[in-house]
Write a protein that holds these residues in place. Structure first.
Motif, PDB file in Angstrom:
ATOM      1  N   ASP A  49      35.182  60.463  86.048  1.00 53.95           N
ATOM      2  CA  ASP A  49      36.563  60.904  85.832  1.00 53.95           C
ATOM      3  C   ASP A  49      37.003  60.727  84.385  1.00 53.95           C
ATOM      4  O   ASP A  49      38.124  61.101  84.025  1.00 53.95           O
ATOM      5  CB  ASP A  49      37.501  60.152  86.767  1.00 53.95           C
ATOM      6  CG  ASP A  49      37.313  58.650  86.661  1.00 53.95           C
ATOM      7  OD1 ASP A  49      36.493  58.192  85.837  1.00 53.95           O
ATOM      8  OD2 ASP A  49      37.989  57.925  87.411  1.00 53.95           O
ATOM      9  N   GLU A  50      36.153  60.163  83.545  1.00 56.18           N
ATOM     10  CA  GLU A  50      36.452  60.018  82.129  1.00 56.18           C
ATOM     11  C   GLU A  50      35.706  61.034  81.270  1.00 56.18           C
ATOM     12  O   GLU A  50      35.879  61.061  80.060  1.00 56.18           O
ATOM     13  CB  GLU A  50      36.096  58.601  81.655  1.00 56.18           C
ATOM     14  CG  GLU A  50      36.883  57.508  82.358  1.00 56.18           C
ATOM     15  CD  GLU A  50      36.418  56.129  81.981  1.00 56.18           C
ATOM     16  OE1 GLU A  50      37.117  55.145  82.290  1.00 56.18           O
ATOM     17  OE2 GLU A  50      35.340  56.018  81.362  1.00 56.18           O
ATOM     18  N   VAL A  51      34.869  61.854  81.884  1.00 56.73           N
ATOM     19  CA  VAL A  51      34.084  62.853  81.163  1.00 56.73           C
ATOM     20  C   VAL A  51      34.730  64.222  81.356  1.00 56.73           C
ATOM     21  O   VAL A  51      35.008  64.641  82.485  1.00 56.73           O
ATOM     22  CB  VAL A  51      32.629  62.871  81.667  1.00 56.73           C
ATOM     23  CG1 VAL A  51      31.824  63.954  80.946  1.00 56.73           C
ATOM     24  CG2 VAL A  51      31.985  61.506  81.474  1.00 56.73           C
ATOM     25  N   GLU A  52      34.951  64.914  80.268  1.00 55.55           N
ATOM     26  CA  GLU A  52      35.535  66.253  80.329  1.00 55.55           C
ATOM     27  C   GLU A  52      34.430  67.295  80.489  1.00 55.55           C
ATOM     28  O   GLU A  52      33.433  67.269  79.756  1.00 55.55           O
ATOM     29  CB  GLU A  52      36.340  66.526  79.068  1.00 55.55           C
ATOM     30  CG  GLU A  52      37.549  65.608  78.902  1.00 55.55           C
ATOM     31  CD  GLU A  52      38.341  65.932  77.658  1.00 55.55           C
ATOM     32  OE1 GLU A  52      37.959  66.906  76.961  1.00 55.55           O
ATOM     33  OE2 GLU A  52      39.318  65.221  77.378  1.00 55.55           O
ATOM     34  N   ILE A  53      34.599  68.160  81.444  1.00 52.24           N
ATOM     35  CA  ILE A  53      33.626  69.224  81.699  1.00 52.24           C
ATOM     36  C   ILE A  53      34.284  70.563  81.426  1.00 52.24           C
ATOM     37  O   ILE A  53      35.423  70.818  81.865  1.00 52.24           O
ATOM     38  CB  ILE A  53      33.102  69.160  83.153  1.00 52.24           C
ATOM     39  CG1 ILE A  53      32.432  67.808  83.418  1.00 52.24           C
ATOM     40  CG2 ILE A  53      32.117  70.283  83.427  1.00 52.24           C
ATOM     41  CD1 ILE A  53      31.959  67.634  84.846  1.00 52.24           C
ATOM     42  N   ASP A  54      33.592  71.411  80.729  1.00 55.77           N
ATOM     43  CA  ASP A  54      34.114  72.739  80.414  1.00 55.77           C
ATOM     44  C   ASP A  54      33.823  73.662  81.591  1.00 55.77           C
ATOM     45  O   ASP A  54      32.692  74.132  81.773  1.00 55.77           O
ATOM     46  CB  ASP A  54      33.458  73.256  79.135  1.00 55.77           C
ATOM     47  CG  ASP A  54      34.089  74.566  78.679  1.00 55.77           C
ATOM     48  OD1 ASP A  54      35.109  74.968  79.281  1.00 55.77           O
ATOM     49  OD2 ASP A  54      33.568  75.173  77.729  1.00 55.77           O
ATOM     50  N   TYR A  55      34.842  73.873  82.416  1.00 57.38           N
ATOM     51  CA  TYR A  55      34.668  74.717  83.597  1.00 57.38           C
ATOM     52  C   TYR A  55      34.821  76.201  83.279  1.00 57.38           C
ATOM     53  O   TYR A  55      34.695  77.036  84.178  1.00 57.38           O
ATOM     54  CB  TYR A  55      35.678  74.323  84.683  1.00 57.38           C
ATOM     55  CG  TYR A  55      35.402  72.964  85.281  1.00 57.38           C
ATOM     56  CD1 TYR A  55      34.439  72.801  86.267  1.00 57.38           C
ATOM     57  CD2 TYR A  55      36.127  71.851  84.864  1.00 57.38           C
ATOM     58  CE1 TYR A  55      34.193  71.551  86.820  1.00 57.38           C
ATOM     59  CE2 TYR A  55      35.886  70.594  85.411  1.00 57.38           C
ATOM     60  CZ  TYR A  55      34.918  70.456  86.382  1.00 57.38           C
ATOM     61  OH  TYR A  55      34.657  69.221  86.931  1.00 57.38           O
ATOM     62  N   SER A  56      35.099  76.522  82.035  1.00 59.02           N
ATOM     63  CA  SER A  56      35.252  77.947  81.687  1.00 59.02           C
ATOM     64  C   SER A  56      33.919  78.672  81.732  1.00 59.02           C
ATOM     65  O   SER A  56      33.865  79.868  81.993  1.00 59.02           O
ATOM     66  CB  SER A  56      35.882  78.075  80.294  1.00 59.02           C
ATOM     67  OG  SER A  56      35.058  77.476  79.317  1.00 59.02           O
ATOM     68  N   LYS A  57      32.848  77.923  81.484  1.00 57.48           N
ATOM     69  CA  LYS A  57      31.526  78.542  81.535  1.00 57.48           C
ATOM     70  C   LYS A  57      31.004  78.506  82.962  1.00 57.48           C
ATOM     71  O   LYS A  57      31.141  77.497  83.655  1.00 57.48           O
ATOM     72  CB  LYS A  57      30.561  77.791  80.621  1.00 57.48           C
ATOM     73  CG  LYS A  57      30.929  77.889  79.141  1.00 57.48           C
ATOM     74  CD  LYS A  57      29.884  77.155  78.311  1.00 57.48           C
ATOM     75  CE  LYS A  57      30.230  77.252  76.820  1.00 57.48           C
ATOM     76  NZ  LYS A  57      29.232  76.537  75.987  1.00 57.48           N
ATOM     77  N   PRO A  58      30.434  79.592  83.422  1.00 64.18           N
ATOM     78  CA  PRO A  58      29.876  79.589  84.787  1.00 64.18           C
ATOM     79  C   PRO A  58      28.665  78.661  84.863  1.00 64.18           C
ATOM     80  O   PRO A  58      27.891  78.542  83.904  1.00 64.18           O
ATOM     81  CB  PRO A  58      29.500  81.054  85.024  1.00 64.18           C
ATOM     82  CG  PRO A  58      29.276  81.606  83.658  1.00 64.18           C
ATOM     83  CD  PRO A  58      30.231  80.895  82.742  1.00 64.18           C
ATOM     84  N   TYR A  59      28.533  78.041  86.003  1.00 62.79           N
ATOM     85  CA  TYR A  59      27.412  77.106  86.174  1.00 62.79           C
ATOM     86  C   TYR A  59      26.394  77.740  87.113  1.00 62.79           C
ATOM     87  O   TYR A  59      26.712  78.098  88.257  1.00 62.79           O
ATOM     88  CB  TYR A  59      27.903  75.780  86.754  1.00 62.79           C
ATOM     89  CG  TYR A  59      26.802  74.754  86.852  1.00 62.79           C
ATOM     90  CD1 TYR A  59      26.374  74.055  85.730  1.00 62.79           C
ATOM     91  CD2 TYR A  59      26.180  74.494  88.072  1.00 62.79           C
ATOM     92  CE1 TYR A  59      25.374  73.119  85.821  1.00 62.79           C
ATOM     93  CE2 TYR A  59      25.180  73.561  88.173  1.00 62.79           C
ATOM     94  CZ  TYR A  59      24.770  72.870  87.047  1.00 62.79           C
ATOM     95  OH  TYR A  59      23.769  71.948  87.129  1.00 62.79           O
ATOM     96  N   ILE A  60      25.190  77.902  86.608  1.00 60.98           N
ATOM     97  CA  ILE A  60      24.096  78.479  87.385  1.00 60.98           C
ATOM     98  C   ILE A  60      23.015  77.420  87.517  1.00 60.98           C
ATOM     99  O   ILE A  60      22.530  76.891  86.504  1.00 60.98           O
ATOM    100  CB  ILE A  60      23.531  79.747  86.705  1.00 60.98           C
ATOM    101  CG1 ILE A  60      24.641  80.784  86.520  1.00 60.98           C
ATOM    102  CG2 ILE A  60      22.382  80.314  87.531  1.00 60.98           C
ATOM    103  CD1 ILE A  60      24.198  82.007  85.745  1.00 60.98           C
ATOM    104  N   ARG A  61      22.644  77.134  88.747  1.00 61.99           N
ATOM    105  CA  ARG A  61      21.613  76.131  88.973  1.00 61.99           C
ATOM    106  C   ARG A  61      20.281  76.607  88.437  1.00 61.99           C
ATOM    107  O   ARG A  61      19.947  77.792  88.509  1.00 61.99           O
ATOM    108  CB  ARG A  61      21.457  75.820  90.464  1.00 61.99           C
ATOM    109  CG  ARG A  61      22.549  74.936  91.038  1.00 61.99           C
ATOM    110  CD  ARG A  61      22.193  74.507  92.468  1.00 61.99           C
ATOM    111  NE  ARG A  61      20.915  73.811  92.511  1.00 61.99           N
ATOM    112  CZ  ARG A  61      19.793  74.277  93.039  1.00 61.99           C
ATOM    113  NH1 ARG A  61      19.786  75.498  93.600  1.00 61.99           N
ATOM    114  NH2 ARG A  61      18.694  73.558  93.042  1.00 61.99           N
ATOM    115  N   VAL A  62      19.513  75.649  87.913  1.00 57.81           N
ATOM    116  CA  VAL A  62      18.167  75.958  87.433  1.00 57.81           C
ATOM    117  C   VAL A  62      17.195  75.735  88.580  1.00 57.81           C
ATOM    118  O   VAL A  62      17.418  74.891  89.470  1.00 57.81           O
ATOM    119  CB  VAL A  62      17.789  75.070  86.230  1.00 57.81           C
ATOM    120  CG1 VAL A  62      18.695  75.346  85.050  1.00 57.81           C
ATOM    121  CG2 VAL A  62      17.841  73.598  86.596  1.00 57.81           C
ATOM    122  N   THR A  63      16.124  76.484  88.564  1.00 58.07           N
ATOM    123  CA  THR A  63      15.093  76.305  89.592  1.00 58.07           C
ATOM    124  C   THR A  63      14.188  75.128  89.212  1.00 58.07           C
ATOM    125  O   THR A  63      14.231  74.615  88.096  1.00 58.07           O
ATOM    126  CB  THR A  63      14.253  77.585  89.722  1.00 58.07           C
ATOM    127  OG1 THR A  63      13.589  77.839  88.473  1.00 58.07           O
ATOM    128  CG2 THR A  63      15.147  78.771  90.091  1.00 58.07           C
TER     129      THR A  63
END
Length: 367
Positions: A49-63
């Motif tokens: 909860d102290e780390v900022e994540i940029d949710y503007s970029k889409p997140y695609i799982r890696v294989t």
């Protein structure tokens, strides 16, 4: 926790600008480093909860294949591992180390369940949740800690933390009415197995404490803890104090026995040394005696030499054979005063006297 956050934001800005450490760029030959890797070796891992994540970029799982080949530095493989981590020990650290090294570029997120969930589904813990959070924070392999982690992972939780894989040992974990709480993770192809460390676990440590309860209770009483703090009754407290005194007496007796054994051992060693020295001296004395008084000793040669010198000194030297011989002049005759008779003598001297007498008579006749 503000300084780590500001440094983390500054590092992200430097990566966006294309500049590396000390203002260097990728064209300068110095590859940019991940801030989290350098931060984890100097400071505790931050909470989620102290780390900022940029949710503007889409997140695609890696294989799995892409993760094994290696991902860009700015896109690490996000691996999640959860647990209770009560009495944090080397088995926990080894499991997190395996999770951290699953892929060449891994960002390890560790979830720690709260006391409420743990007490409801597993049992009472020795350490409270804050102590367990702090213990996981200070593990060098952890990049981020999730407090109050869910007991069962939901798709919403995986999407919120953008998790690619979940690391845990492959043994089915039955809990919360399920035969395996990681079954749906395995079916989705997001499970990455790790190996358990045999011989060490939280249950094993608690078993040792329960087995040797009296020993640990007595030890803590000696260190200043009260019987009330240890939940020890008055009778048991007195019993522990009595046992402690008995143990002290036993220790003293044991120390005396050990000292006496050491003393006896030293005496034996000294006696053996004295015997060896005595034997050496006796051999040396016997050898010297034989050299002096033996059949062929120095004393015999000295006596022989002395005897020869004495014989030479006593016996005169013989005259040489070529030396001339001198005739001895006859000794003059004499008469006994007031008598014409000669004293009695031996037959040998008698002939000499007769000649002397005849010699005297012839002289008188001449007169």
């Amino acid at each position: 926790m503000e300084p780590p956050t500001s440094s983390r934001l500054n590092s992200r800005k430097r990566r966006k600008d294309g500049s590396g450490p000390n203002g260097a760029t990728e064209l300068d030959g110095i590859p940019p480093k991940m801030s989290r890797r350098s931060l984890g070796l100097r400071e505790p891992a931050p909470f989620s909860d102290e780390v900022e994540i940029d949710y503007s970029k889409p997140y695609i799982r890696v294989t799995y294949e892409e993760a094994m080949r290696g991902t860009p530095l700015d896109r690490p493989v996000r691996v999640y591992a959860d647990g209770i981590f009560d009495l944090f020990h080397s088995g926990h650290a080894r499991a997190l180390m395996q999770a951290k090294n699953l892929f060449p570029n891994t960002y390890l997120i560790v979830g720690v369940c709260s006391d409420e969930l743990t007490h409801n589904f597993k049992g009472f813990t020795v350490m409270n949740e804050n102590e367990r959070y702090d213990a996981v924070q200070h593990c060098r392999y952890v990049d981020e800690v999730v407090r109050n982690a869910p007991w069962t992972l939901t798709p919403e939780f995986l999407a919120e933390h953008r998790i690619d894989f979940v690391a845990h040992d492959d043994i089915p974990y039955s809990s919360a009415g399920s035969d395996d709480v990681y079954k749906h993770i395995k079916e989705a192809g997001m499970f990455a197995p790790t190996q358990r460390t045999e011989g060490i676990s939280t249950s094993d440590i608690i078993t040792r404490i329960v087995r040797d309860y009296d020993v640990y209770a007595r030890r803590n009483l000696q260190r200043g803890y009260t019987a009330k703090e240890l939940n020890v009754s008055f009778i048991n407290e007195k019993k522990y104090h009595l046992q402690e005194r008995v143990d002290k007496v036993k220790k003293r007796v044991k120390d005396v026995e050990e000292k006496s054994k050491e003393f006896v051992q030293k005496v034996e060693e000294k006696s053996i040394d004295l015997i060896q020295k005595w034997e050496e001296k006796s051999r040396e004395l016997i050898g010297n005696f034989l050299e002096m008084f033996g059949p062929e000793g120095a004393l015999k040669h000295m006596l022989k030499e002395g005897k020869g010198r004495m014989l030479q000194a006593i016996s005169p030297k013989q005259s040489p054979s070529s030396s001339p011989t001198h005739d001895r002049s006859p000794s003059p005759s004499f008469r006994w005063p007031f008598s014409t008779k000669t004293p009695p003598s031996s037959p040998a001297n008698r002939s000499r006297n007769e000649s002397a007498v005849t010699y005297d008579i012839s002289e008188d006749e001449e007169d």
